[in-house]
Design a protein around this motif. Structure first.
Motif, PDB file in Angstrom:
ATOM      1  N   ALA A 137       0.982   8.436   3.554  1.00  0.00           N
ATOM      2  CA  ALA A 137       1.679   7.734   4.586  1.00  0.00           C
ATOM      3  C   ALA A 137       1.005   6.800   4.759  1.00  0.00           C
ATOM      4  CB  ALA A 137       0.586   8.874   5.716  1.00  0.00           C
ATOM      5  N   VAL A 138       1.974   5.489   5.641  1.00  0.00           N
ATOM      6  CA  VAL A 138       0.788   4.472   5.857  1.00  0.00           C
ATOM      7  C   VAL A 138       1.063   3.640   7.306  1.00  0.00           C
ATOM      8  CG1 VAL A 138       1.725   3.223   3.731  1.00  0.00           C
ATOM      9  CG2 VAL A 138       3.548   2.874   4.832  1.00  0.00           C
ATOM     10  N   VAL A 139       0.757   3.234   7.796  1.00  0.00           N
ATOM     11  CA  VAL A 139       1.238   2.677   9.229  1.00  0.00           C
ATOM     12  C   VAL A 139       0.958   1.164   9.080  1.00  0.00           C
ATOM     13  CG1 VAL A 139      -2.242   2.488   9.871  1.00  0.00           C
ATOM     14  CG2 VAL A 139       0.188   3.636  11.668  1.00  0.00           C
ATOM     15  N   LEU A 140       1.803   0.664  10.131  1.00  0.00           N
ATOM     16  CA  LEU A 140       2.264  -0.755  10.871  1.00  0.00           C
ATOM     17  C   LEU A 140       2.171  -1.247  11.545  1.00  0.00           C
ATOM     18  CD1 LEU A 140       3.718  -3.434   9.813  1.00  0.00           C
ATOM     19  CD2 LEU A 140       5.820  -2.665  10.985  1.00  0.00           C
ATOM     20  N   GLU A 141       0.527  -2.043  11.519  1.00  0.00           N
ATOM     21  CA  GLU A 141       0.144  -2.255  12.029  1.00  0.00           C
ATOM     22  C   GLU A 141      -0.979  -3.797  12.133  1.00  0.00           C
ATOM     23  OE1 GLU A 141      -3.856   0.630  14.107  1.00  0.00           O
ATOM     24  OE2 GLU A 141      -4.332   0.143  12.183  1.00  0.00           O
ATOM     25  N   ASN A 142      -0.558  -5.049  13.297  1.00  0.00           N
ATOM     26  CA  ASN A 142      -0.477  -6.390  13.100  1.00  0.00           C
ATOM     27  C   ASN A 142       0.439  -6.184  11.697  1.00  0.00           C
ATOM     28  OD1 ASN A 142      -2.409  -5.902  15.197  1.00  0.00           O
ATOM     29  ND2 ASN A 142      -4.167  -5.594  14.296  1.00  0.00           N
ATOM     30  N   ARG A 181      -2.879   1.855   4.159  1.00  0.00           N
ATOM     31  CA  ARG A 181      -3.313   3.068   3.752  1.00  0.00           C
ATOM     32  C   ARG A 181      -3.766   4.218   4.474  1.00  0.00           C
ATOM     33  NH1 ARG A 181      -1.810   5.102  -1.898  1.00  0.00           N
ATOM     34  NH2 ARG A 181      -1.392   3.470  -1.997  1.00  0.00           N
ATOM     35  N   VAL A 182      -2.826   5.331   5.385  1.00  0.00           N
ATOM     36  CA  VAL A 182      -3.390   7.029   5.657  1.00  0.00           C
ATOM     37  C   VAL A 182      -4.317   7.400   4.480  1.00  0.00           C
ATOM     38  CG1 VAL A 182      -3.156   7.983   6.859  1.00  0.00           C
ATOM     39  CG2 VAL A 182      -2.196   5.770   7.846  1.00  0.00           C
ATOM     40  N   PRO A 183      -5.822   7.338   4.666  1.00  0.00           N
ATOM     41  CA  PRO A 183      -6.688   7.937   4.007  1.00  0.00           C
ATOM     42  C   PRO A 183      -5.840   9.629   3.461  1.00  0.00           C
ATOM     43  CG  PRO A 183      -7.622   7.677   5.900  1.00  0.00           C
ATOM     44  CD  PRO A 183      -6.652   6.728   5.889  1.00  0.00           C
ATOM     45  N   MET A 184      -5.513   9.520   3.013  1.00  0.00           N
ATOM     46  CA  MET A 184      -4.717  11.123   3.138  1.00  0.00           C
ATOM     47  C   MET A 184      -4.136  11.527   1.701  1.00  0.00           C
ATOM     48  SD  MET A 184      -2.382  12.333   6.137  1.00  0.00           S
ATOM     49  CE  MET A 184      -0.246  12.527   5.370  1.00  0.00           C
ATOM     50  N   LYS A 185      -4.457  10.761   0.025  1.00  0.00           N
ATOM     51  CA  LYS A 185      -4.113  11.354  -1.021  1.00  0.00           C
ATOM     52  C   LYS A 185      -3.176  12.194  -1.351  1.00  0.00           C
ATOM     53  CE  LYS A 185      -7.348   7.835  -2.622  1.00  0.00           C
ATOM     54  NZ  LYS A 185      -7.360   7.400  -4.442  1.00  0.00           N
ATOM     55  N   THR A 190       7.037   5.634  15.992  1.00  0.00           N
ATOM     56  CA  THR A 190       6.216   4.783  16.768  1.00  0.00           C
ATOM     57  C   THR A 190       4.977   5.826  17.269  1.00  0.00           C
ATOM     58  OG1 THR A 190       8.397   3.552  15.961  1.00  0.00           O
ATOM     59  CG2 THR A 190       6.842   3.153  18.395  1.00  0.00           C
ATOM     60  N   ASP A 191       4.312   5.495  17.806  1.00  0.00           N
ATOM     61  CA  ASP A 191       2.915   5.710  18.121  1.00  0.00           C
ATOM     62  C   ASP A 191       3.200   5.150  19.786  1.00  0.00           C
ATOM     63  OD1 ASP A 191       1.739   3.626  18.194  1.00  0.00           O
ATOM     64  OD2 ASP A 191       0.258   4.895  16.682  1.00  0.00           O
ATOM     65  N   LYS A 192       2.391   5.904  21.159  1.00  0.00           N
ATOM     66  CA  LYS A 192       1.998   4.392  21.970  1.00  0.00           C
ATOM     67  C   LYS A 192       1.801   3.702  22.239  1.00  0.00           C
ATOM     68  CE  LYS A 192       0.889   8.965  24.057  1.00  0.00           C
ATOM     69  NZ  LYS A 192       0.020  10.373  24.731  1.00  0.00           N
ATOM     70  N   GLN A 193       1.039   3.343  21.331  1.00  0.00           N
ATOM     71  CA  GLN A 193       0.702   1.625  20.935  1.00  0.00           C
ATOM     72  C   GLN A 193       1.455   0.927  19.688  1.00  0.00           C
ATOM     73  OE1 GLN A 193      -1.482   4.101  19.787  1.00  0.00           O
ATOM     74  NE2 GLN A 193      -2.792   4.050  21.291  1.00  0.00           N
ATOM     75  N   ASN A 194       3.271   1.732  19.735  1.00  0.00           N
ATOM     76  CA  ASN A 194       4.141   0.607  19.193  1.00  0.00           C
ATOM     77  C   ASN A 194       3.738   0.414  17.095  1.00  0.00           C
ATOM     78  OD1 ASN A 194       6.919   0.619  19.685  1.00  0.00           O
ATOM     79  ND2 ASN A 194       5.879  -2.229  19.951  1.00  0.00           N
ATOM     80  N   ARG A 195       2.748   1.893  17.435  1.00  0.00           N
ATOM     81  CA  ARG A 195       3.110   0.997  15.748  1.00  0.00           C
ATOM     82  C   ARG A 195       3.739   1.838  15.150  1.00  0.00           C
ATOM     83  NH1 ARG A 195      -3.470   2.783  15.609  1.00  0.00           N
ATOM     84  NH2 ARG A 195      -2.508   4.501  16.917  1.00  0.00           N
ATOM     85  N   LEU A 196       4.118   1.550  14.027  1.00  0.00           N
ATOM     86  CA  LEU A 196       4.943   2.654  12.453  1.00  0.00           C
ATOM     87  C   LEU A 196       4.392   3.061  11.746  1.00  0.00           C
ATOM     88  CD1 LEU A 196       7.893   2.703  12.358  1.00  0.00           C
ATOM     89  CD2 LEU A 196       8.035   1.216  10.539  1.00  0.00           C
ATOM     90  N   TRP A 197       4.635   4.005  11.684  1.00  0.00           N
ATOM     91  CA  TRP A 197       4.135   5.327  10.843  1.00  0.00           C
ATOM     92  C   TRP A 197       5.287   5.430  10.042  1.00  0.00           C
ATOM     93  CZ3 TRP A 197      -1.057   7.356  11.330  1.00  0.00           C
ATOM     94  CH2 TRP A 197      -1.459   6.133  12.660  1.00  0.00           C
ATOM     95  N   VAL A 198       4.866   5.975   8.347  1.00  0.00           N
ATOM     96  CA  VAL A 198       5.678   6.288   7.602  1.00  0.00           C
ATOM     97  C   VAL A 198       5.137   6.889   7.092  1.00  0.00           C
ATOM     98  CG1 VAL A 198       7.270   5.074   5.756  1.00  0.00           C
ATOM     99  CG2 VAL A 198       6.264   3.412   7.988  1.00  0.00           C
ATOM    100  N   GLY A 199       6.155   7.985   7.083  1.00  0.00           N
ATOM    101  CA  GLY A 199       5.423   9.013   5.989  1.00  0.00           C
ATOM    102  C   GLY A 199       6.528   9.388   4.290  1.00  0.00           C
ATOM    103  N   HIS A 236       1.206  -0.934  -0.106  1.00  0.00           N
ATOM    104  CA  HIS A 236       0.120  -0.278  -0.029  1.00  0.00           C
ATOM    105  C   HIS A 236       0.866   1.298   0.330  1.00  0.00           C
ATOM    106  CE1 HIS A 236      -3.778  -2.627   0.558  1.00  0.00           C
ATOM    107  NE2 HIS A 236      -2.972  -3.143   1.320  1.00  0.00           N
ATOM    108  N   PHE A 237       2.158   1.025  -0.087  1.00  0.00           N
ATOM    109  CA  PHE A 237       2.908   2.019  -0.461  1.00  0.00           C
ATOM    110  C   PHE A 237       2.569   3.232  -1.473  1.00  0.00           C
ATOM    111  CE2 PHE A 237       6.938   1.176   1.974  1.00  0.00           C
ATOM    112  CZ  PHE A 237       6.269   0.851   3.249  1.00  0.00           C
ATOM    113  N   PRO A 238       2.473   4.606  -1.152  1.00  0.00           N
ATOM    114  CA  PRO A 238       2.469   5.540  -2.136  1.00  0.00           C
ATOM    115  C   PRO A 238       3.169   5.688  -3.991  1.00  0.00           C
ATOM    116  CG  PRO A 238       2.861   7.051  -0.281  1.00  0.00           C
ATOM    117  CD  PRO A 238       2.608   5.127  -0.603  1.00  0.00           C
ATOM    118  N   SER A 239       4.641   5.656  -3.006  1.00  0.00           N
ATOM    119  CA  SER A 239       6.115   5.915  -3.716  1.00  0.00           C
ATOM    120  C   SER A 239       6.844   5.064  -2.856  1.00  0.00           C
ATOM    121  CB  SER A 239       6.531   7.274  -3.606  1.00  0.00           C
ATOM    122  OG  SER A 239       6.957   7.783  -2.684  1.00  0.00           O
TER     123      SER A 239
END
Length: 199
Positions: free
Chosen positions: A91-96, A101-105, A77-86, A66-69
């Motif tokens: 953007a995408v977030v690694l969850e489970n 994909r973070v919904p913002m094109k 890394t957030d408080k839930q230990n998810r990895l956010w990639v800008g 789901h990478f845009p590029s």
């Protein structure tokens, strides 16, 4: 200690010794971001996508995952230990163990920061976005912060400190809802703030 370089890949510093971390031959891009998450080193590059290192390398590239590029701009890394990639265009977030994909094109993402227990602020080229419950909305404060070209964030108590590319630093207090600008007009040496860290 891992160091990401512009033109020499990743180097390690351990026991007083500097050593290169041999990257796969197809990683020739600048190392834009490094992050440790769940015991793994994540390496964001300018054009070769995202790489994970845990004794072996694994690549994550466009159009998979789901990478845009392949242009990474930041990692968080957030408080839930998810990895956010800008990215330069989303953007995408690694969850489970799955990238979502973070919904913002098309928006260029500069930084992320957690606020509260379940929300993330995202610095983009069109203002600050608020991610909550898998939705993205504009952050509305009715202050100068709403039109800021945000580059980076820090939280100190109830204050959000935002470095901008054109107006120095904006301090916004979530309790009082008041913003204050620190820029060249009142003593700051530059109006472009690229990094900010709370002490």
């Amino acid at each position: 200690l891992f160091l990401g370089t512009y033109d020499a890949g990743v180097v390690t510093f351990e026991n007083g010794k500097i050593s290169p971390l041999p990257l796969p031959s197809d990683v020739k891009s600048a190392i834009i971001a490094l992050r440790i998450n769940n015991g793994k080193l994540w390496i964001g590059t300018r054009g070769a996508g995202l790489w994970r290192y845990d004794k072996i390398f694994r690549s994550y590239t466009y159009p998979d995952h789901h990478f845009p590029s392949n242009g990474i701009s930041c990692l968080y890394t957030d408080k839930q230990n998810r990895l956010w990639v800008g990215f330069v265009n989303g953007a995408v977030v690694l969850e489970n163990d799955t990238f979502k994909r973070v919904p913002m094109k098309g928006l260029s993402v500069q930084d992320f920061i957690s606020i509260g227990n379940d929300s993330i602020l995202i610095a983009t080229n069109t203002g600050i976005k608020l991610y909550n419950n898998h939705n993205v909305t504009e952050l509305k404060t009715n202050t100068v912060l709403d039109s800021a070209d945000a580059q980076c964030f820090a939280i100190r108590g109830s204050e959000l400190w935002t470095g901008t590319s054109d107006n120095g630093v904006i301090k916004y207090d979530f309790k009082t809802h008041i913003a204050h600008v620190y820029n060249k007009q009142n003593g700051l040496q530059s109006d472009f703030i690229y990094n900010i860290v709370a002490d």
